[in-house]
Design a protein around this motif. Structure first.
Motif, PDB file in Angstrom:
ATOM      1  N   GLY A 618       0.798  -1.210   0.000  1.00  0.00           N
ATOM      2  CA  GLY A 618       0.000   0.000   0.000  1.00  0.00           C
ATOM      3  C   GLY A 618       0.833   1.264   0.000  1.00  0.00           C
ATOM      4  N   GLY A 619       0.150   2.395   0.219  1.00  0.00           N
ATOM      5  CA  GLY A 619       0.799   3.699   0.212  1.00  0.00           C
ATOM      6  C   GLY A 619       0.333   4.540  -0.936  1.00  0.00           C
ATOM      7  N   THR A 620       0.837   5.750  -1.023  1.00  0.00           N
ATOM      8  CA  THR A 620       0.385   6.676  -2.061  1.00  0.00           C
ATOM      9  C   THR A 620       0.842   6.265  -3.456  1.00  0.00           C
ATOM     10  N   ALA A 621       1.938   5.487  -3.526  1.00  0.00           N
ATOM     11  CA  ALA A 621       2.467   5.079  -4.843  1.00  0.00           C
ATOM     12  C   ALA A 621       2.022   3.671  -5.212  1.00  0.00           C
ATOM     13  N   VAL A 622       0.837   3.263  -4.724  1.00  0.00           N
ATOM     14  CA  VAL A 622       0.422   1.882  -4.876  1.00  0.00           C
ATOM     15  C   VAL A 622       0.330   1.454  -6.338  1.00  0.00           C
ATOM     16  N   GLU A 623      -0.202   2.329  -7.220  1.00  0.00           N
ATOM     17  CA  GLU A 623      -0.309   1.942  -8.632  1.00  0.00           C
ATOM     18  C   GLU A 623       1.054   1.899  -9.310  1.00  0.00           C
ATOM     19  N   ILE A 624       1.978   2.765  -8.885  1.00  0.00           N
ATOM     20  CA  ILE A 624       3.314   2.781  -9.486  1.00  0.00           C
ATOM     21  C   ILE A 624       4.087   1.535  -9.082  1.00  0.00           C
ATOM     22  N   ILE A 625       4.014   1.193  -7.804  1.00  0.00           N
ATOM     23  CA  ILE A 625       4.701  -0.012  -7.316  1.00  0.00           C
ATOM     24  C   ILE A 625       4.075  -1.252  -7.938  1.00  0.00           C
ATOM     25  N   ASN A 626       2.745  -1.284  -8.014  1.00  0.00           N
ATOM     26  CA  ASN A 626       1.991  -2.362  -8.665  1.00  0.00           C
ATOM     27  C   ASN A 626       2.399  -3.740  -8.159  1.00  0.00           C
ATOM     28  N   ASP A 627       2.533  -3.839  -6.851  1.00  0.00           N
ATOM     29  CA  ASP A 627       2.812  -5.130  -6.229  1.00  0.00           C
ATOM     30  C   ASP A 627       1.504  -5.633  -5.645  1.00  0.00           C
ATOM     31  N   LYS A 628       0.770  -6.406  -6.440  1.00  0.00           N
ATOM     32  CA  LYS A 628      -0.556  -6.826  -6.009  1.00  0.00           C
ATOM     33  C   LYS A 628      -0.851  -8.220  -6.520  1.00  0.00           C
ATOM     34  N   ALA A 629      -1.836  -8.857  -5.879  1.00  0.00           N
ATOM     35  CA  ALA A 629      -2.371 -10.137  -6.327  1.00  0.00           C
ATOM     36  C   ALA A 629      -3.870 -10.116  -6.116  1.00  0.00           C
ATOM     37  N   LEU A 630      -4.586 -10.888  -6.929  1.00  0.00           N
ATOM     38  CA  LEU A 630      -6.044 -10.926  -6.869  1.00  0.00           C
ATOM     39  C   LEU A 630      -6.518 -12.341  -6.597  1.00  0.00           C
ATOM     40  N   ALA A 631      -7.689 -12.455  -5.999  1.00  0.00           N
ATOM     41  CA  ALA A 631      -8.309 -13.754  -5.777  1.00  0.00           C
ATOM     42  C   ALA A 631      -9.820 -13.598  -5.830  1.00  0.00           C
ATOM     43  N   LEU A 632     -10.483 -14.683  -6.184  1.00  0.00           N
ATOM     44  CA  LEU A 632     -11.940 -14.689  -6.150  1.00  0.00           C
ATOM     45  C   LEU A 632     -12.400 -15.156  -4.779  1.00  0.00           C
ATOM     46  N   PRO A 633     -13.376 -14.462  -4.193  1.00  0.00           N
ATOM     47  CA  PRO A 633     -13.939 -14.950  -2.945  1.00  0.00           C
ATOM     48  C   PRO A 633     -14.887 -16.122  -3.227  1.00  0.00           C
ATOM     49  N   ASP A 688     -11.676  -0.033  -0.295  1.00  0.00           N
ATOM     50  CA  ASP A 688     -10.248   0.254  -0.400  1.00  0.00           C
ATOM     51  C   ASP A 688      -9.706   0.579   0.991  1.00  0.00           C
ATOM     52  N   ILE A 689      -8.866  -0.295   1.544  1.00  0.00           N
ATOM     53  CA  ILE A 689      -8.159   0.023   2.786  1.00  0.00           C
ATOM     54  C   ILE A 689      -6.708   0.282   2.411  1.00  0.00           C
ATOM     55  N   ASN A 690      -6.293   1.542   2.476  1.00  0.00           N
ATOM     56  CA  ASN A 690      -4.938   1.908   2.057  1.00  0.00           C
ATOM     57  C   ASN A 690      -4.510   3.197   2.763  1.00  0.00           C
ATOM     58  N   PRO A 691      -3.517   3.098   3.668  1.00  0.00           N
ATOM     59  CA  PRO A 691      -2.816   1.855   3.986  1.00  0.00           C
ATOM     60  C   PRO A 691      -3.472   1.121   5.151  1.00  0.00           C
ATOM     61  N   MET A 692      -3.218  -0.185   5.198  1.00  0.00           N
ATOM     62  CA  MET A 692      -3.446  -0.956   6.409  1.00  0.00           C
ATOM     63  C   MET A 692      -2.070  -1.237   6.992  1.00  0.00           C
ATOM     64  N   LEU A 693      -1.862  -0.891   8.251  1.00  0.00           N
ATOM     65  CA  LEU A 693      -0.584  -1.123   8.907  1.00  0.00           C
ATOM     66  C   LEU A 693      -0.599  -2.489   9.570  1.00  0.00           C
ATOM     67  N   ALA A 694       0.478  -3.251   9.372  1.00  0.00           N
ATOM     68  CA  ALA A 694       0.583  -4.591   9.946  1.00  0.00           C
ATOM     69  C   ALA A 694       1.906  -4.716  10.685  1.00  0.00           C
ATOM     70  N   ASP A 695       1.850  -5.182  11.922  1.00  0.00           N
ATOM     71  CA  ASP A 695       3.071  -5.427  12.694  1.00  0.00           C
ATOM     72  C   ASP A 695       2.819  -6.567  13.666  1.00  0.00           C
ATOM     73  N   GLU A 696       3.678  -6.697  14.673  1.00  0.00           N
ATOM     74  CA  GLU A 696       3.578  -7.832  15.582  1.00  0.00           C
ATOM     75  C   GLU A 696       2.319  -7.804  16.441  1.00  0.00           C
ATOM     76  N   THR A 697       1.650  -6.651  16.527  1.00  0.00           N
ATOM     77  CA  THR A 697       0.428  -6.562  17.337  1.00  0.00           C
ATOM     78  C   THR A 697      -0.829  -6.880  16.543  1.00  0.00           C
TER      79      THR A 697
END
Length: 897
Positions: A618-633, A688-697
């Motif tokens: 995530g982040g403001t450059a999300v489309e530029i970085i384009n590190d994503k994957a998709l799945a069907l629910p 759209d959740i951007n950004p979601m922060l993830a850490d040890e908690t």
């Protein structure tokens, strides 16, 4: 089943051709000549109202003048005549028609619609219109205008393009590859890709299925059929239009990331299909899958007389995820005995440029006997020392003997003869050894085999269950969305977004909506008192990307700073977007987590496959970085973790240096919760959740946007109408009371029920197992049980009953419906010690209730004559019972709903 009458269409005993022309070069004449050349052995007749004969074949003027009833009618007549011809064929009793002609139009009021209605009236199946035709080598039928007839083999090709089908035939003729069938489906008026996947999945003469896809018509039906087929044999797909851009501009980052081809890729992956990028790779798949079986692993041994090409092969193998087979001490000693001291001593086994046929034979014999590899690639670079054809002949002889000795368990052997004469290629092909022009092609061919093995394992794994503690407040969430829609809004405001996420136990930073600068300062004071700093964001339904208008200010530390910043934000927003409706500002706690990872999680709406899940960096450059994957629910934890693993950011989630690992399964669980939200509230069009922060908690949403709209029923049948893959149908959970105080909890089967199924089978007598499976069953493999437990709930349903006192599984009832939801076949199995307690009656009533809710018209089943208890129960439930004429020891039971 969706295979209804397909055998009449694809393996007919009689054929009539309507519309052949005496003009050379016409489609009709070409089809006639192809039918004759192929040597069709059934009855054949020609119908032509204008010519008494075509190409020395006598014709009748009308279909009813033929002395037999054709199972298949092939039509090359003008478009305007086709609806009436279909009607004539149906009245005569024909089971199917192949419409090669084009020009029938599309949609309401078209000739195509008239033809379809005529066929439905008589239960006829149709292929086409506007197609190349069908080629079925096993029955010597070539009802197409292709230039060649393929030889018989074990590959099936289903193509939306006639040209691709014709090209595959030409390629196969050169390579000696055979087919169980080649079907050009054209406009898919009736028979579609899903129907043919069902047919060839059940065809014992088909080892693998190849697809050329341009667009999917019915995504839910396709996903169900593809998943079922991929469980039992490789399904390889190439799709055109990979680089096409989405047709609409997306309002969220998630929508922008979910391009149409990426969604197709996610669908193919979910179905367990092997996607290739182009026709050359499809040809390579055909070369491999048509000749050898699946290896037990991905360890490849390479035997070569050229060190450089061997190293290139190893490089490609590692790049594609394969494993170079290790040469153990014992095997090295054996090779030392038969090879010169200058051999490489490792894999690739380079036996040096002067290697002759005898040296190849000696080394190959050792490698074939080595349990340390799963397949062997033999490569030869031509030299003036040893003739390439002699070496090939020796390899062919050795592989033939090896296969004869090991039969079903023979490891695959592949070949590359660089610059080989056509005679060598023909010899290798004739011996059933896949051979390729380059090491790159060969390694890719091997990895296609490996990928199928991995897919089969993935489709049969037992996923972890959803934590029982997760109980979303669905009613509150639905109320939030309904209120916004009633207000005529398409976007939830930030306070509603926070409430929606928290209803599904997805934490979000403290958030307040302030109407002006003073109110913003007041809310900020509360947050500042808790020791946190503050962030301000513009609050406008019309400004989706806040930073674009300078609508975000971070790290504010005092009420005065908040007051000033709020006034500035409002002024900038009004100046930049004077037409926008501005409600004030959002006040949030400033979350500073230096070691947290920024992620994006979201939902997007695809016109073909419905809701898709997006995950990435995530982040403001999300489309530029384009590190994503998709799945069907829908997702479970396993599928969610697989989705995460397909991104680069997944490598940052474990611990590294002084950064602790992200809390296990925290991100995956958030994805599963989003998927459940999409199932419960189809009115959510984008999230759209951007950004979601993830850490040890754990995880925390910092910013989120939700677009809503009226729910669209994309798919028929029960379950979420926005899911191409049905979600778990929790509405069918029941607490039921049987006889003598037995109380059972009944619910739809889940993949994690596999151990319980195994335990149930231990309490069923051999006699009762034979009554259920019509054969003596001594053991049940993991693969067998996985196919029973892993349903997509689209065409199959199974209910499992647990004793509420002991929690033991005591019974299972299941039904499999056809793809058009008209009829279904049932089966039931109970613990032998509980028969006579009324459990079977209760479960049969439940499956009948389910069938009615699905809109099925008929339930049927096969029951052994000796199974008097089941026959009596069926009689009491109103089933009609008839003895099967073909198998008198079986009764066919049938209930009209």
């Amino acid at each position: 089943m969706s295979t209804y009458r397909l055998k009449n269409l694809l393996s007919p005993r009689s054929v009539a051709l309507i519309g052949a022309s005496p003009r050379h070069g016409s489609v009709g004449r070409a089809v006639l000549e192809n039918i004759r050349k192929a040597g069709f052995e059934g009855e054949f007749g020609l119908v032509n109202s204008r010519y008494p004969e075509v190409g020395s074949v006598a014709a009748v003027t009308r279909l009813d003048q033929l002395p037999f009833v054709p199972e298949l009618v092939v039509i090359t007549a003008p478009a305007a005549a086709i609806p009436d011809l279909i009607d004539q064929a149906g009245r005569r009793g024909s089971a199917s028609a192949l419409i090669i002609s084009a020009g029938l139009g599309y949609g309401k009021g078209s000739l195509a619609e008239e033809a379809e209605h005529a066929a439905r009236k008589y239960g006829m199946r149709l292929i086409g219109p506007n197609c190349l035709g069908i080629m079925m080598p096993p029955v010597h039928l070539n009802a197409s205008f292709s230039a060649h007839m393929p030889r018989a083999g074990n590959l099936a090709l289903i193509s939306q393009s006639g040209a691709i089908g014709a090209g595959m035939v030409d390629w196969a003729a050169q390579r000696g590859v055979g087919f169980s069938g080649i079907i050009s489906i054209g406009d898919q008026l009736d028979v579609d890709i899903a129907d043919l996947l069902d047919y060839f999945a059940l065809d014992s003469g088909t080892r693998a299925i190849l697809l050329y896809v341009e667009a999917i018509k019915d995504a839910r039906k396709f996903m169900s059929a593809a998943r079922a087929a991929a469980r039992v044999k490789p399904v390889v797909v190439v799709k055109s239009g990979r680089m096409a851009q989405g047709a609409r501009a997306a309002a969220t980052h998630t929508g922008a990331l979910a391009g149409s081809d990426a969604v197709y890729d996610a669908a193919f992956r979910r179905a367990g299909m092997l996607r290739v990028s182009d026709l050359r790779e499809l040809f390579d798949c055909a070369e491999t899958l048509g000749r050898v079986g699946t290896p037990s692993g991905k360890r490849l041994a390479i035997l070569t007389n050229g060190g450089g090409i061997g190293v290139l092969a190893i490089d490609k193998l590692v790049e594609l995820g394969g494993v170079p087979a290790a040469i153990g001490p014992e095997i090295r000693e054996k090779l030392d005995v038969v090879l010169p001291r200058t051999w490489s001593g490792s894999n690739p086994v380079d036996i040096v440029g002067d290697a002759d046929a005898a040296r190849y034979a000696a080394a190959l014999e050792v490698l074939l006997a080595d349990a340390g590899n799963d397949a062997i690639l033999v490569m030869n670079v031509q030299t003036a020392i040893a003739p390439a054809d002699e070496i090939a002949s020796t390899v062919i002889e050795m592989v033939g003997k090896y296969r004869a000795q090991h039969r079903r368990f023979a490891k695959p052997v592949l070949a590359v003869w660089v610059g080989a004469e056509q005679t060598v290629v023909d010899a290798l092909s004739g011996a059933g050894i896949p051979n390729y022009p380059t090491e790159d092609d060969a390694v890719r061919g091997f990895m296609h085999l490996v990928r199928h093995q991995e897919v089969a394992e993935e489709l049969s794994r037992i996923p972890p269950a959803m934590p029982d503690a997760f109980q979303p407040d669905t009613a509150a969430a639905k109320g939030i969305v309904a209120a916004a829609l009633a207000d005529g809004r398409h976007w939830l405001d930030p306070i509603e977004v926070k409430a929606l996420l928290e209803a599904y136990d997805i934490p979000m930073v403290a958030t307040f909506a302030a109407g002006d600068a003073e109110q913003a300062a007041d809310y900020a004071s509360r947050l500042l008192a808790q020791g946190t700093t503050v962030v301000l964001k513009i609050n406008s339904r019309d400004i989706v990307h806040k930073s674009d208008v300078g609508g975000v200010v971070l790290n504010l530390t005092s009420p005065e700073a908040v007051r000033t910043a709020a006034a500035d934000i409002l002024a900038r927003a009004k100046a930049s977007r004077p037409e926008a409706r501005i409600s004030g500002v959002i006040v949030q706690a400033m979350v500073v987590k230096a070691k947290a990872r920024e992620l994006i999680l979201g939902l997007a709406d695809d016109p073909t496959f419905g809701t898709v899940i997006v995950f990435g960096r995530g982040g403001t450059a999300v489309e530029i970085i384009n590190d994503k994957a998709l799945a069907l629910p829908p997702l479970d934890l396993q599928l969610a973790n697989d989705l995460i693993a397909r991104t680069r950011v997944s490598r940052l989630l474990p611990a590294y240096r002084d950064v602790p690992a992200v809390k296990p399964d925290a991100v995956a669980l958030a994805l599963v919760k989003l998927a459940q939200m999409a199932a419960d509230i189809p009115e959510i069009r984008e999230l759209d959740i951007n950004p979601m922060l993830a850490d040890e908690t754990g995880v925390m949403a910092v910013d989120a946007r939700v677009a809503v709209g009226r729910a669209e029923a994309k798919f028929r049948g029960s379950g979420p109408s926005n899911f191409a893959v049905r979600a778990y149908p929790s509405q069918w959970e029941r607490h039921l009371e049987v006889k003598n105080g037995l109380r059972v909890f009944v619910r739809p089967i889940r993949p994690e029920d596999e151990p319980a199924i195994h335990e149930l089978l231990r309490h069923v007598t051999p006699h009762d197992l034979r009554l259920r499976f019509f054969a003596q069953m001594k053991e049940f493999s993991h693969q067998f049980i996985a196919r029973l437990t892993q349903l997509d709930y689209a065409r199959a349903m199974a209910f499992v009953a647990f004793d509420e006192a002991t929690h033991d599984l005591v019974g299972v009832v299941r039904i499999h419906s056809d793809s058009i939801y008209e009829s279904g076949e049932y089966a039931i199995l109970l613990r032998s010690d509980l028969k006579g307690r009324g459990l079977g009656w209760v479960l049969m009533q439940l499956i009948i209730e389910y069938a009615k809710s699905e809109g099925l018209k008929v339930i049927s089943g096969d029951v052994l004559q000796e199974n008097a208890v089941m026959l009596e129960m069926c009689r009491n439930l109103g089933f009609e019972i008839k003895v099967d004429r073909a198998e008198p020891d079986i009764c066919i039971v049938r209930l009209k709903l």
